[in-house]
Design a protein around this motif. Structure first.
Motif, PDB file in Angstrom:
ATOM      1  N   ASP A 161       5.214   7.597   9.445  1.00 43.05           N
ATOM      2  CA  ASP A 161       4.553   6.961   8.314  1.00 43.05           C
ATOM      3  C   ASP A 161       3.202   7.593   8.006  1.00 43.05           C
ATOM      4  O   ASP A 161       2.795   7.666   6.850  1.00 43.05           O
TER       5      ASP A 161
ATOM      6  N   GLY B 173       6.987  -4.183 -11.656  1.00 44.66           N
ATOM      7  CA  GLY B 173       6.380  -4.137 -10.327  1.00 44.66           C
ATOM      8  C   GLY B 173       7.417  -4.339  -9.238  1.00 44.66           C
ATOM      9  O   GLY B 173       7.503  -3.578  -8.276  1.00 44.66           O
ATOM     10  N   SER B 176       9.656  -1.374  -9.004  1.00 45.08           N
ATOM     11  CA  SER B 176       9.081  -0.214  -8.324  1.00 45.08           C
ATOM     12  C   SER B 176       9.041  -0.435  -6.826  1.00 45.08           C
ATOM     13  O   SER B 176       9.059   0.515  -6.059  1.00 45.08           O
ATOM     14  N   LEU B 177       8.996  -1.702  -6.414  1.00 48.17           N
ATOM     15  CA  LEU B 177       8.934  -1.965  -4.973  1.00 48.17           C
ATOM     16  C   LEU B 177      10.324  -2.028  -4.346  1.00 48.17           C
ATOM     17  O   LEU B 177      10.553  -1.474  -3.272  1.00 48.17           O
TER      18      LEU B 177
ATOM     19  N   TYR C 149      -1.793  -4.360  -8.856  1.00 47.84           N
ATOM     20  CA  TYR C 149      -1.149  -4.579  -7.555  1.00 47.84           C
ATOM     21  C   TYR C 149       0.021  -3.623  -7.407  1.00 47.84           C
ATOM     22  O   TYR C 149       0.227  -3.008  -6.367  1.00 47.84           O
ATOM     23  N   MET C 150       0.762  -3.525  -8.493  1.00 45.98           N
ATOM     24  CA  MET C 150       1.951  -2.678  -8.439  1.00 45.98           C
ATOM     25  C   MET C 150       1.563  -1.216  -8.247  1.00 45.98           C
ATOM     26  O   MET C 150       2.135  -0.509  -7.415  1.00 45.98           O
ATOM     27  N   ALA C 153       0.419  -0.489  -4.772  1.00 50.53           N
ATOM     28  CA  ALA C 153       1.503  -0.495  -3.785  1.00 50.53           C
ATOM     29  C   ALA C 153       2.298   0.793  -3.799  1.00 50.53           C
ATOM     30  O   ALA C 153       3.042   1.079  -2.870  1.00 50.53           O
ATOM     31  N   LEU C 154       2.145   1.591  -4.844  1.00 46.49           N
ATOM     32  CA  LEU C 154       2.879   2.859  -4.897  1.00 46.49           C
ATOM     33  C   LEU C 154       2.198   3.958  -4.089  1.00 46.49           C
ATOM     34  O   LEU C 154       2.647   5.100  -4.100  1.00 46.49           O
ATOM     35  N   ARG C 158       2.478   4.529   2.389  1.00 44.25           N
ATOM     36  CA  ARG C 158       3.170   3.364   1.851  1.00 44.25           C
ATOM     37  C   ARG C 158       2.800   2.096   2.591  1.00 44.25           C
ATOM     38  O   ARG C 158       2.567   1.060   2.000  1.00 44.25           O
ATOM     39  N   LEU C 162       0.936  -1.124   0.899  1.00 46.17           N
ATOM     40  CA  LEU C 162       1.567  -2.420   0.634  1.00 46.17           C
ATOM     41  C   LEU C 162       0.651  -3.557   1.055  1.00 46.17           C
ATOM     42  O   LEU C 162       0.451  -4.527   0.313  1.00 46.17           O
ATOM     43  N   VAL C 163       0.095  -3.415   2.245  1.00 46.32           N
ATOM     44  CA  VAL C 163      -0.775  -4.496   2.724  1.00 46.32           C
ATOM     45  C   VAL C 163      -2.015  -4.590   1.855  1.00 46.32           C
ATOM     46  O   VAL C 163      -2.466  -5.686   1.510  1.00 46.32           O
ATOM     47  N   ALA C 165      -2.241  -3.841  -1.257  1.00 49.51           N
ATOM     48  CA  ALA C 165      -1.864  -4.482  -2.513  1.00 49.51           C
ATOM     49  C   ALA C 165      -1.690  -5.977  -2.314  1.00 49.51           C
ATOM     50  O   ALA C 165      -2.115  -6.781  -3.147  1.00 49.51           O
ATOM     51  N   PHE C 166      -1.092  -6.364  -1.172  1.00 48.95           N
ATOM     52  CA  PHE C 166      -0.872  -7.795  -0.961  1.00 48.95           C
ATOM     53  C   PHE C 166      -2.193  -8.537  -0.808  1.00 48.95           C
ATOM     54  O   PHE C 166      -2.387  -9.608  -1.386  1.00 48.95           O
TER      55      PHE C 166
ATOM     56  N   LEU E 108       6.019 -10.769  -7.586  1.00 46.79           N
ATOM     57  CA  LEU E 108       5.435  -9.513  -7.111  1.00 46.79           C
ATOM     58  C   LEU E 108       4.995  -9.651  -5.657  1.00 46.79           C
ATOM     59  O   LEU E 108       5.244  -8.766  -4.829  1.00 46.79           O
ATOM     60  N   LEU E 112       6.407  -7.613  -2.386  1.00 49.27           N
ATOM     61  CA  LEU E 112       5.532  -6.923  -1.431  1.00 49.27           C
ATOM     62  C   LEU E 112       5.828  -7.382  -0.008  1.00 49.27           C
ATOM     63  O   LEU E 112       5.865  -6.581   0.923  1.00 49.27           O
ATOM     64  N   ILE E 116       6.760  -5.176   3.131  1.00 51.06           N
ATOM     65  CA  ILE E 116       5.893  -5.189   4.313  1.00 51.06           C
ATOM     66  C   ILE E 116       6.721  -5.488   5.552  1.00 51.06           C
ATOM     67  O   ILE E 116       6.562  -4.859   6.597  1.00 51.06           O
TER      68      ILE E 116
END
Lengths: 162, 204, 506, 498, 143
Positions: A161, B173, B176-177, C149-150, C153-154, C158, C162-163, C165-166, E108, E112, E116
């Protein structure tokens, strides 16, 4: 594998669902087009419309629903809905009114308003329905991944990662 | 309608709100996420009732469809991918509690000057160009019985455009995820060969 | 100059319609082109809008043809016209940059979603800037937040993206909910949502506790959204882990737009006297701002990832701006606006140059980038110039900002604050100097690292465009200063209201 | 008054030389260095032209460039500036000749970068010399710091980087943290940053304490003047190649610092204000302390360049001290000392560099017996040392004399003692160097051979440069009159201002 | 007593909001946080809708299409008709929008969370933090 058995066993539910679906569809259309007179409108109708497909997906397996309403179609539908809404405003711009001024859509301002509202509500409905169904797809199609997660995270995964 | 009717209306809302508090506390306490999700579905249904009691039928319909319907489904979907049980938290978070109590205190302070519930002469309900205009003029200007619809789609149509854009944003969104297409698929016994092939084409 | 009022609506509608078109087209190149063209048009429109507004016109546009408080209206005066131009120019520059950069960061099939999200984010930001309706602010705030946020997250790492963004989603939603609550309280007190109308009606209910609570909830919500000192925790991770194009875009625009809402609410809606006189907003904000810029500058010195250095520096700069605008004087407001504009360009340029380095080296860790000046001279030169500007060296845009910040502080008699601003500038010398030293004089440890080409032209072009803009505004500082002064006086003097003679409703 | 000459012509030659330097690069080094010498000669002739025009009474001023909000940038020649410009441009020619020998002899890397930054630095020095207001001077000051930073870190090793950090930290930090607010306050109080004869504060009412504070901010903010405790960067910067130490850190950069202080005293505060408020007194203690302390430290330093650096700090403090006394005679002394110290100290540094190139020796204690191998170098060193100490017939004595005259005119008579002690200390730390070189026996190594047997005299280019500057020390003693004449113009200017 | 009862609704709503807010900031479980967010937001919705409630009012839907006639007789009957009070429709509209925004945020956020969980194998804030810091330590060790 469990899932398959469940689906095969519950014929009764499937049959009832087949009866229910047209009724819910009808209700969705009612909410969509009758929103001017009673409670409801594009958003609610969209959700109800989507619930038809969600129900279908839950009962018959989401893979079959995908044949009816393909992801590509959803992608285009949700875009078209938004474009329809925004486009209605652009049309009123071209007809000499302000943005989203429906009165200029027809010669009679009031019926112009009616048509404008109809059009934008339709746009909302299409977008919301498409979005809700695709949300359902997204949240159910990942199921197959679950088995592949190792707990806790292995060292190799950490390395890959970074 | 009489004064009694008003009292009954008020009492109904009070009872419903109390129930909601109970449910919310339940959600805080429970460690089982599935139960929490089911409770939040129940919570949404209750709140739809509250909205009906507050004369907001459109909101109630939406809350029922969204809160009890879509939200619950995607919550359940999420749980099916993740864990069902929350790790118990050993210690209480007192800092959070203090923040929450302070915020709540501030809000209560703010409500002291709030017009009382159901007051027809409150600023919000008596503004001549907004609330009053919608109720008195919309018949003339738009001629749709449901005032909520005419406000939603015409007077504040631009807000609704934004709302649609929000939904759209959320959708792309999530796309994309998570991606719309199934990345790894087992054979589905309910599909015929032809359907399988069609789906494969669709995915590619 | 020719400006048709109808054009103002296109600023929002154009990117809003371009986004679904991107989704329909689904090809990476086509959606980039759509985004680029629409953005180009927006830049032209915004500049013509600016030249129209700068003559003292206030543009008001009634959406749906409904008169102002009944319907929603646009309200465009100096401050938002300026920021609309800044946001659209930065978006254009970063969009040009993004084409190459996302190739290495985002999988090809997701590109169209990236551009659609980008356009929606732009829609949200422009929508916030342009509107004159309080609730509409919330709606567009959510459009921009969700797309942010979206986009975050990109990011390329990665997992952390993600975290990040969350966490941003949770904090951002708290902020948005607070703003929504605040607007609700204002609505309860005044019965209206139109900002000018609220401003007109507020004096009638001035002492009301409802208004005070509405005020404070909007303040707290906005502080979270602007990543002001105690509630900044979402920002460093978000900027570090987002795709480099996104962090460049956000660094220049997102917090600035939230700052704009702040200005609009506290100077225009509540009025300077009420916000800063009765409620002593300045007394609360100023200490936070000062501690914020000082502490964050110190923290920035100890970061190893360049993006993180820049992120903490951004929080510090927000502190400067807050310090300036909480002085509630014309000088202070002018200084704040100047710094908003200048910092937007500088920080975007810095993030883009880090993005270029990331593109070639795959890391922004300061310890692994020794001597890259040799292989990427243009990128590093741009970084150095922008860094000097951040420090506030003369002949760069940063100097103009610093000059105004300090003279505003002195003007208000706040000598200590002027000294703190200067101390924090010293920190900027350290954290920028540290990076520059590594770029230029540290010998690269790994042999392979040295053999890297300069970043592609399409990435250098926007970078140097921004650098030239910031140097030009540094040398010919009056361009920005005049704009800022104009909008500051407008914010302070213009008694808003629906029947304001300056407004010319269509 | 009909003729107007734009002093901007002095900035152009070094800047125009840069494309040539970069273009010729390492491949055609002769052409590269030739182009620099041509540029330097042109620059000097331009400066000389300005000097002549000034004497003829022409207006030497550029267009005002509006920066923002009424702040302007422009150039304007005045006597001290002209002297500084002439000095720096003349010494640039000499230094270039010297650096040809030095850089090649030392096989330095990145020579193109070196010459480019050098040219930029010179352009900035010119801008500083002819700056028309404090803001312009400030901008030029910052630009000098930035353009010389790569020269200090030239070697790229850890020590050089550390020196660079201190350099940027002290100079830039000081100027941003102290000088800039002082500048802003000045502008805020008076609405101008222009240099006005007699000072700009005449119109505003400010307390003596405030004036003292402002003056302290400006003087300490001018880190380049190396007043203790802001001197630390200078010894550290000696890690740079010797031509840099020689021209920039003995002449151009540090002199910009003291030049700035002189300008502030004469044209921003004015003699009267300083005299009335007694603002400079505390700073005089600092300056006197710096003079003595730096001399003591210099005594202890074994590294030749470090010793010279501390000597520079002391000599700069003379100029600061003279400037702060704030009377006409002292200012004249300060300006003269800029010139005399420049010639003396650049010669010393040239010699230090030549010794390093020829023998790779950097410590004073290693120099024993070298005098016989490098007679010209050490002879020049001796002459320059005498000049710095202040003995006739070298120029150093003149400037010290005028400074002492200035002190006598003032109320701070005790400063004379400081100057005398310092001169004695100068003797103690400078003269032993040529004496060891000439009169001590070279050490004998284990085989019994003279360790200096392989050492030859420095490269010819270095020797030429050294002899020019050493001769300069001598010639100026007899030809000081033009400079004094030029300086007389300041006095009249400030008198009319009163 | 009765005076305070008048505030009961407002305060109950505030308690609900704060319950949601507490879940958001105090619970480590990410799904819980999202549920908390939706509870917080519904609290705000009650607040808004409560503002629009009019005693004796009814939903803002005109039950019978009104005849628009300016004649005097109809104005008189119109007065009689207007004894039907309607609640304020504006908060309803705002809340419709806000509900949609809420569900969009929720979707959303949940997406996520799913991702995660894939990456970290946990949806607990403290676990994620621990894994991240461990990751950073590993990076440092490599150097």
């Amino acid at each position: 594998m469990l899932k398959r058995n469940v689906q095969q066993r519950h014929r009764v539910v499937q049959v009832i669902t087949k009866f229910l679906i047209p009724m819910i569809l009808l209700f969705a259309f009612y909410v969509q087009f009758h929103g001017d007179f009673g409670a409801g409108g594009g958003f609610q109708a969209g959700v109800i419309f989507a619930s038809v497909f969600i129900l279908h997906g839950l009962i018959f397996g989401e893979a079959r629903t995908r044949l009816v309403l393909t992801p590509n179609a959803l992608r285009i539908l949700m875009s078209l809905g938004l474009l329809l809404y925004a486009g209605t405003g652009v049309v009123s711009l071209f007809l000499g009114g302000n943005y989203l001024d429906y009165s200029v859509l027809l010669s009679d301002p009031i019926s112009g308003q009616h048509w404008g509202i109809f059009s934008v509500e339709l746009g909302v409905g299409i977008t919301v329905a498409a979005v809700m169904v695709s949300l359902f797809y997204c949240f159910s199609s990942k199921r197959n991944f679950v088995g592949h997660i190792s707990h806790p995270i292995s060292e190799s995964e950490l390395d890959s990662d970074g | 309608m009489s004064v009694d009717a008003i009292v009954i209306e008020h009492v109904i809302v009070m009872v419903l709100l109390t129930l909601l508090i109970v449910v919310a506390v339940g959600i805080i306490i429970l460690n089982d996420l599935l139960t929490a999700v089911i409770l939040s579905g129940l919570y949404s249904l209750l709140s739809a009732t509250v909205f009906v009691a507050m004369d907001a039928v459109d909101v109630a319909l939406t809350e029922a469809a969204v809160g009890a319907g879509i939200s619950t489904i995607i919550l359940l979907g999420t749980l099916s991918f993740t864990k069902r049980v929350q790790k118990p938290q050993e210690h209480n978070n007192y800092a959070a509690l203090i923040i929450v109590v302070m915020t709540g205190g501030a809000l209560i302070y703010g409500t002291l000057d709030l017009p009382s519930y159901g007051d027809p002469n409150s600023p919000a309900n008596s503004h001549p160009q907004l609330a009053q205009h919608y109720l008195t003029e919309s018949q003339k200007e738009i001629d749709i019985p449901n005032v909520v619809t005419s406000v939603l789609a015409s007077y504040r149509g631009y807000d609704t455009l934004g709302e649609t854009a929000v939904v759209f944003t959320a959708a792309i969104g999530v796309l994309s995820l998570l991606g719309l297409r199934r990345r790894r698929r087992k054979e589905d016994p309910l599909l015929t060969d032809k359907q399988q092939r069609k789906q494969q084409n669709e995915d590619n | 100059m020719f400006f048709n009022n109808h054009f103002s609506v296109l600023l929002v509608v154009l990117p809003l319609m371009a986004a679904p078109i991107c989704v329909i087209l689904r090809s990476s190149k086509a959606s980039w082109l759509v985004a680029l063209i629409s953005n180009l048009v927006i830049v032209l429109l915004s500049l013509s809008l600016l030249s129209h507004v700068i003559n003292g016109n206030v543009v008001r546009y009634e959406l749906g043809g409904w008169a102002a408080p009944t319907g929603i209206e646009y309200y465009i005066d100096g401050i938002n016209a300026i920021l609309i131009s800044v946001v659209s120019i930065i978006s254009l520059a970063t969009l040009v940059y993004s084409k190459q950069s996302i190739r290495k960061e985002i999988a090809q099939p997701r590109h169209y979603l990236f551009y659609a999200g980008w356009l929606l984010c732009l829609t949200g930001l422009l929508g916030i800037l342009i509107t004159g309706d309080a609730f509409n602010v919330f709606v567009f705030l959510e459009i921009s937040s969700l797309s942010m946020y979206m986009l975050i997250a990109l990011g390329r790492e990665r997992r952390q993206a993600l975290v990040a963004a969350f966490r941003y989603l949770i904090l951002g939603s708290i902020g948005a909910s607070f703003i929504l609550l605040g607007i609700g309280f204002l609505y309860a007190a005044t019965g209206t949502l139109n900002m000018s109308d609220i401003a007109e009606r507020l004096p009638l209910v001035n002492g009301s506790r409802t208004v005070i609570v509405g005020f404070s909830f909007i303040t707290i919500g906005l502080l979270i959204k602007t990543a002001m000192f105690p509630v900044f925790s979402w920002l460093p991770n978000a900027y570090q882990f987002a795709p480099s194009a996104v962090s460049s875009f956000l660094a220049g625009t997102a917090t600035k737009v939230s700052l704009y809402i702040f200005l609009r609410f506290f100077y225009h809606v509540f009025g300077t006297d009420y916000s800063f006189g009765n409620l002593l907003l300045g007394n609360i904000l100023l200490p936070l701002a000062v501690v914020g810029f000082f502490v964050m500058s110190v923290v920035a010195v100890f970061q190893t990832d360049i993006r993180r250095v820049l992120a903490y520096s951004s929080i510090a700069q927000i502190g400067y701006i807050f310090a300036a605008i909480s002085m509630a004087t014309e000088q202070g407001l002018t200084a704040g606006i100047i710094h908003i504009i200048n910092h937007a360009f500088i920080k975007t340029a810095l993030f883009i140059s880090v993005g270029c380095i990331l593109y070639r080296y795959g890391t922004a860790n300061i310890n692994q980038l020794g001597g890259i000046m040799k292989s990427m001279p243009w990128t590093c030169a741009a970084f150095i110039i922008a860094g000097l500007s951040l420090i506030g060296v003369p002949l760069t845009a940063g100097f103009v900002s610093k000059w105004y910040l300090i003279s505003a502080a002195i003007d208000s008699g706040w000598w200590l604050i002027a000294a703190m601003i200067l101390m924090s500038s010293l920190m900027a010398i350290i954290y920028i100097g540290r990076i520059v030293e590594v770029f230029c004089f540290k010998n690269s440890e790994a042999e392979g690292v040295a053999k890297v080409k300069e970043a592609p032209f399409s990435m250098l072009l926007p970078l140097w465009f921004l650098i030239i803009v910031s140097v030009y505004t540094g040398i010919n500082g009056d361009v920005v200063v005049d704009l800022a002064k104009f909008s500051a006086t407008q914010l302070l003097d213009n008694l808003p209201g629906l029947n304001n003679p300056v407004g010319n409703p269509l | 008054m009909s003729i107007t000459v734009d002093p901007i012509i002095t900035i152009l030659p070094p800047l125009l030389a840069i494309p040539f330097i970069v273009f010729f690069g390492e491949r055609y080094r002769n052409l590269r260095e030739a182009s620099i010498i041509v540029a330097a000669c042109i620059l000097f002739s331009f400066n000389f032209f300005l000097y002549q025009q000034f004497l003829e009474g022409a207006l030497l001023q550029s267009e005002k460039f509006t920066f923002f909000n009424g702040l302007t940038l422009f150039l304007k020649a005045e006597p001290i500036g002209i002297i500084f410009g002439l000095l720096a441009s003349f010494l640039w020619i000499v230094t270039t000749i010297y650096s040809i020998g030095y850089m090649r002899g030392h096989n330095e890397a990145h020579q193109t970068r070196f010459y480019t930054c050098f040219a930029i630095a010179i352009a900035c020095v010119m801008a500083a010399a002819y700056s028309g207001n404090l803001l312009t001077l400030f901008v030029a000051y910052e630009a000098i710091t930035l353009s010389t930073y790569p020269l200090v870190t030239h070697a790229g090793h850890a020590k050089a980087k550390r020196a660079g950090r201190i350099y940027i930290g002290v100079l830039m930090g000081g100027s941003i943290f102290l000088l800039m607010p002082a500048l802003i306050v000045t502008w805020w109080l008076t609405g101008t940053t222009d240099f006005v004869a007699g000072g700009v504060f005449n119109e505003v009412n400010i307390s003596p304490l405030f004036v003292t504070l402002l003056l302290c901010l400006m003087v300490f903010g001018t880190g380049k003047a190396a007043l203790m405790p802001f001197h630390g960067w200078l010894p550290n910067a000696m890690v740079a190649p010797t031509p840099v130490s020689a021209l920039l850190h003995a002449v151009a950069v540090v002199k910009t610092g003291v030049f700035l202080i002189i300008k502030i005293v004469v044209y921003i505060f004015g003699f009267d204000l300083i005299a009335q408020t007694n603002a400079a007194e505390i700073l005089l203690y600092f300056a006197a302390g710096t003079i003595l302390l730096s001399s003591f430290i210099a005594l202890k330093k074994d590294n030749l360049k470090a010793r010279l650096a501390y000597s520079t700090i002391g000599q700069l403090a003379y100029i600061v001290l003279a400037a702060l006394i704030a009377n006409a005679r002292a200012i004249e002394g300060a300006a003269l000392h800029i010139v005399s110290h420049a010639f003396g100290k650049i010669t010393l540094f040239f010699c230090a560099g030549a010794i390093m190139v020829a023998s790779h020796k950097t410590l004073v204690s290693e120099l024993a017996g070298l005098g016989r191998k490098m007679p010209y170098t050490f002879a020049a060193f001796f002459i320059a040392a005498i000049s710095i100490i202040g003995l006739p017939p070298l120029v150093g004595v003149l400037s010290k004399f005028v400074i002492i005259e200035g002190i006598i005119d003032s109320q701070y008579d005790w400063l004379i003692i400081v100057l005398i002690i310092s001169s004695l200390l100068n003797i103690a730390y400078l003269l032993p160097i040529p004496f060891t070189a000439f009169f001590k026996e070279a050490p004998i190594d284990s085989v019994g051979a003279n360790t200096h047997s392989v050492i030859k005299e420095a490269p010819t280019a270095c020797l030429i440069a050294i002899s020019i500057t050493a001769t300069g020390c001598l010639v100026l003693f007899f030809q000081i009159e033009p400079i004094v004449h030029l300086l007389s113009f300041i006095e009249t200017a400030s008198n009319t201002g009163e | 007593m009765v005076e305070w009862l008048a505030f009961y609704n407002d305060w109950a709503v505030i308690v609900i909001m704060m319950a949601g807010f507490y879940i958001m900031i105090a619970r480590y479980n990410l799904v819980k946080k999202i549920i908390g967010l939706s509870i917080f937001q519904t609290g705000i919705f009650y607040f808004y809708v409560g503002l629009g409630k009019v005693d004796n009012g009814t939903a803002p839907i005109f039950l019978e299409p009104k005849v628009i006639d300016e004649s005097a007789a109809n104005v008189a009957s119109g007065i009689a008709e207007q004894t039907i009070l309607y609640s304020n429709p504006l908060p309803h509209v705002l809340i419709l929008t806000a509900i949609v925004v809420g569900v969009a945020t929720m979707a959303l956020g949940l997406a996520l969370i799913v991702r995660i969980y894939e990456k970290y194998g946990s949806i607990e804030e403290d676990d994620i933090q621990a894994i991240d810091s461990q990751f950073i330590c590993q990076l440092d060790d490599k150097k």
